[in-house]
Design an enzyme around this catalytic site. Structure first.
Site, PDB file in Angstrom:
ATOM      1  N   GLU A 234      19.559  -0.831  10.965  1.00 31.12           N
ATOM      2  CA  GLU A 234      20.883  -0.894  10.308  1.00 31.12           C
ATOM      3  C   GLU A 234      20.777  -1.454   8.885  1.00 31.12           C
ATOM      4  OE1 GLU A 234      22.436   1.098  12.850  1.00 31.12           O
ATOM      5  OE2 GLU A 234      24.098   0.043  11.906  1.00 31.12           O
TER       6      GLU A 234
ATOM      7  N   GLY B 126       5.409 -24.454  23.290  1.00 29.00           N
ATOM      8  CA  GLY B 126       3.959 -24.618  23.152  1.00 29.00           C
ATOM      9  C   GLY B 126       3.210 -23.401  23.673  1.00 29.00           C
ATOM     10  N   GLY B 127       2.081 -23.639  24.339  1.00 27.75           N
ATOM     11  CA  GLY B 127       1.262 -22.531  24.853  1.00 27.75           C
ATOM     12  C   GLY B 127       2.037 -21.645  25.816  1.00 27.75           C
TER      13      GLY B 127
HETATM   14  C1  LIG Z   1      13.787   0.392  17.218  1.00 29.37           C
HETATM   15  C2  LIG Z   1      14.516   1.074  16.093  1.00 29.37           C
HETATM   16  C3  LIG Z   1      15.723   1.711  16.359  1.00 29.37           C
HETATM   17  C4  LIG Z   1      16.373   2.398  15.328  1.00 29.37           C
HETATM   18  N1  LIG Z   1      17.517   3.116  15.624  1.00 29.37           N
HETATM   19  C5  LIG Z   1      18.011   3.964  14.678  1.00 29.37           C
HETATM   20  C6  LIG Z   1      19.059   4.894  15.025  1.00 29.37           C
HETATM   21  O1  LIG Z   1      19.582   4.923  16.159  1.00 29.37           O
HETATM   22  N2  LIG Z   1      19.475   5.766  14.074  1.00 29.37           N
HETATM   23  C7  LIG Z   1      18.935   5.788  12.811  1.00 29.37           C
HETATM   24  O2  LIG Z   1      19.360   6.600  11.999  1.00 29.37           O
HETATM   25  N3  LIG Z   1      17.946   4.918  12.460  1.00 29.37           N
HETATM   26  C8  LIG Z   1      17.465   4.022  13.365  1.00 29.37           C
HETATM   27  N4  LIG Z   1      16.450   3.150  13.024  1.00 29.37           N
HETATM   28  C9  LIG Z   1      15.865   3.233  11.679  1.00 29.37           C
HETATM   29  C10 LIG Z   1      16.054   2.008  10.833  1.00 29.37           C
HETATM   30  O3  LIG Z   1      17.387   1.924  10.388  1.00 29.37           O
HETATM   31  C11 LIG Z   1      15.034   2.078   9.683  1.00 29.37           C
HETATM   32  O4  LIG Z   1      13.754   1.825  10.253  1.00 29.37           O
HETATM   33  C12 LIG Z   1      15.326   1.090   8.588  1.00 29.37           C
HETATM   34  O5  LIG Z   1      16.477   1.475   7.880  1.00 29.37           O
HETATM   35  C13 LIG Z   1      14.162   0.959   7.606  1.00 29.37           C
HETATM   36  O6  LIG Z   1      13.702   2.206   7.171  1.00 29.37           O
HETATM   37  P1  LIG Z   1      12.131   2.527   7.206  1.00 29.37           P
HETATM   38  O7  LIG Z   1      11.619   2.190   8.540  1.00 29.37           O
HETATM   39  O8  LIG Z   1      11.936   3.915   6.705  1.00 29.37           O
HETATM   40  O9  LIG Z   1      11.484   1.506   6.164  1.00 29.37           O
HETATM   41  P2  LIG Z   1      11.352   1.741   4.580  1.00 29.37           P
HETATM   42  O10 LIG Z   1      12.632   2.197   4.027  1.00 29.37           O
HETATM   43  O11 LIG Z   1      10.145   2.567   4.343  1.00 29.37           O
HETATM   44  O12 LIG Z   1      11.070   0.253   4.102  1.00 29.37           O
HETATM   45  C14 LIG Z   1       9.779  -0.364   4.207  1.00 29.37           C
HETATM   46  C15 LIG Z   1       9.870  -1.767   3.607  1.00 29.37           C
HETATM   47  O13 LIG Z   1      10.204  -1.671   2.208  1.00 29.37           O
HETATM   48  C16 LIG Z   1      11.388  -2.422   1.929  1.00 29.37           C
HETATM   49  N5  LIG Z   1      12.166  -1.710   0.908  1.00 29.37           N
HETATM   50  C17 LIG Z   1      12.516  -0.402   0.903  1.00 29.37           C
HETATM   51  N6  LIG Z   1      13.215  -0.102  -0.187  1.00 29.37           N
HETATM   52  C18 LIG Z   1      13.348  -1.267  -0.888  1.00 29.37           C
HETATM   53  C19 LIG Z   1      13.976  -1.632  -2.105  1.00 29.37           C
HETATM   54  N7  LIG Z   1      14.641  -0.735  -2.840  1.00 29.37           N
HETATM   55  N8  LIG Z   1      13.868  -2.918  -2.519  1.00 29.37           N
HETATM   56  C20 LIG Z   1      13.218  -3.839  -1.778  1.00 29.37           C
HETATM   57  N9  LIG Z   1      12.603  -3.561  -0.618  1.00 29.37           N
HETATM   58  C21 LIG Z   1      12.679  -2.289  -0.167  1.00 29.37           C
HETATM   59  C22 LIG Z   1      12.130  -2.503   3.252  1.00 29.37           C
HETATM   60  O14 LIG Z   1      13.007  -3.603   3.284  1.00 29.37           O
HETATM   61  C23 LIG Z   1      10.967  -2.632   4.228  1.00 29.37           C
HETATM   62  O15 LIG Z   1      10.563  -3.975   4.260  1.00 29.37           O
HETATM   63  C24 LIG Z   1      15.828   2.406  14.015  1.00 29.37           C
HETATM   64  C25 LIG Z   1      14.632   1.728  13.765  1.00 29.37           C
HETATM   65  C26 LIG Z   1      13.963   1.086  14.777  1.00 29.37           C
HETATM   66  C27 LIG Z   1      12.646   0.408  14.456  1.00 29.37           C
END
Ligand SMILES: Cc1cc2nc3c(=O)[nH]c(=O)nc-3n(C[C@H](O)[C@H](O)[C@H](O)COP(=O)(O)OP(=O)(O)OC[C@H]3O[C@@H](n4cnc5c(N)ncnc54)[C@H](O)[C@@H]3O)c2cc1C
Length: 388
Positions: A369, A345-346
């Site tokens: 990932e 809840g709250g």
């Molecule tokens: C806290 C944190 C730690 C991380 N650690 C690491 C790390 O150690 N090393 C590393 O390399 N990366 C790391 N990442 C990166 C992470 O893997 C990416 O943020 C993730 O893969 C998504 O990429 P993006 O943020 O560019 O989103 P985008 O690729 O821009 O996606 C934006 C949205 O569009 C959707 N989308 C994109 N393409 C499609 C498609 N073809 N069809 C349908 N939907 C789609 C996605 O699902 C998402 O909802 C980390 C991210 C965070 C937030």
């Protein structure tokens, strides 16, 4: 045959990880979350217990844990703090391309280093303009005599501000062409020492959750690398990245299972003591159903996680099962954590109880990932390309 029975060693490992997580991490997790502070001392203790870098093979000084054993460990750590678990996992993620594609010299130098000293490593794949679309990366390299010169910017790099070395994906094509397969073939993977001239750590993210983990930009400004820095051959980087994801997605499923287990634990206790209408809320069927759904989510997430990890360990690595485990457990962690806040809840909406942290931490499971959408794409592609 797939068998869920754990060995005595696995039970002992789980016990060690559980005691460490509940005694050393859980009591201080709120503080590190609130302050966004990197808990160096906790990582040091985890390293001393052998809980970090756990899949480093024995011949390089590591415990050489199986993926399944590593997942057992990670679920326990994430139960106490998903952010701590993320940083511990990121070390192994930085090392995984070396395990997959490294020469013996590279393994001796970098894997043994992780065991010898409590250092950090990072995996650098994502960029400001390329996350899901890995092959859209702009970080590029050119060959110059006996060296490679690396330039570009990586984003979201876990442990990046503390790492002693990075495994970095880069393309030989600074302006990638449209054809996806051609782009994939231009990617290579390098090991980059932090202290090389031109390596810089950029801005640190102020995150919603996993605030005990460190997430930064890492910049490469004409970094000169020796030939020995490449993992495998030029053009093999994309394959190495995909194999790394196959190996690491069960870890995310384990972390998500830890969040689900914690939510269920907190909700059970709260539901038994919080009273409304003169009875504990556990007496209300609507609350019981949420608890029941949480228990099912835990069982199913764990089972898929263990199946995916078991397949890795059997050498039957299956991208689709790894994606299913990651997708399902991440989506369930988000649902369960949201329901946990509801049960409180709250009070669930305040920092007085740990469930709001679980909700913030769960969200990342659906993003890093490979997002939940990308996992569904992997699974759907497999369904549509198979004979049914
Ligand atoms: C806290 C944190 C730690 C991380 N650690 C690491 C790390 O150690 N090393 C590393 O390399 N990366 C790391 N990442 C990166 C992470 O893997 C990416 O943020 C993730 O893969 C998504 O990429 P993006 O943020 O560019 O989103 P985008 O690729 O821009 O996606 C934006 C949205 O569009 C959707 N989308 C994109 N393409 C499609 C498609 N073809 N069809 C349908 N939907 C789609 C996605 O699902 C998402 O909802 C980390 C991210 C965070 C937030």
């Amino acid at each position: 045959m797939f068998d869920l029975t754990l060995s005595e060693e696995q039970e002992a490992l789980r016990k060690t990880a559980r005691e460490f997580a509940r005694e050393k991490i859980a009591p201080v997790a709120g503080h590190f979350d609130e302050e966004g502070e990197f808990p160096t001392q906790i990582f040091r203790q985890a390293w001393e217990l052998g809980l970090m870098n756990a899949e480093v093979p024995e011949q390089y000084g590591g415990l050489g844990l199986s993926c399944l054993s590593h997942c057992l460990l990670m679920e326990e750590i994430a139960w106490a703090c998903a952010g701590v678990n993320t940083s511990m996992a990121a070390n192994m993620l930085g090392a995984m391309p070396i395990i997959i594609a490294g020469s013996d010299d590279q393994k001796q130098r970098y894997l043994s280093w992780l065991i010898r000293e409590p250092i950090f490593a990072s995996y650098c794949c994502s960029e400001p303009e390329a996350g899901s679309d890995v092959a859209g990366m702009r970080t590029h390299y050119v060959k110059d005599g006996d060296s490679y010169v690396l330039t570009g910017q990586k984003r979201w790099i876990t442990n990046g501000g503390h790492a002693s070395f990075y495994t970095v994906l880069a393309t030989s094509d600074a302006k990638p062409e449209k054809d996806l397969k051609a782009r994939n073939r231009k990617i290579a993977c390098f090991i980059v020492d932090r202290d090389l001239p031109g390596v810089k750590v950029g801005k640190e993210e102020n995150k919603m959750g996993h605030r005990a983990s460190n997430t930064v930009d890492v910049l490469f400004d004409e970094v000169r690398l020796p030939k020995a820095a490449i993992l495998g051959q030029e053009g093999e980087g994309f394959k190495i990245a995909m194999k790394t994801f196959d190996r690491s997605r069960p870890w995310i499923a384990a972390g998500a299972s830890g969040i689900i287990a914690r939510a269920l634990h907190e909700c059970r206790a709260y539901a038994l003591q919080r009273k409304t209408f003169g009875v504990p809320i556990a007496n209300h069927q609507a609350v019981q159903f949420m608890l029941a759904d949480m228990a099912v989510a835990l069982e199913a997430s764990r089972s898929l996680c263990h199946k995916a990890a078991w397949m890795v360990d059997q050498g039957k690595l299956d991208s689709v099962v790894s994606s299913m485990a990651k997708l399902y457990s991440a989506d369930m962690a988000m649902k369960v954590a949201t329901d946990a806040v509801q049960i409180f809840g709250g009070y669930g909406y305040t920092k007085e109880y740990p469930v709001e942290k679980l909700m913030r931490d769960a969200k990342l499971m659906q993003i890093y990932e490979g997002t939940s959408q990308i996992q569904r794409m992997v699974i759907a592609r497999n369904i549509l390309s198979s004979e049914g």
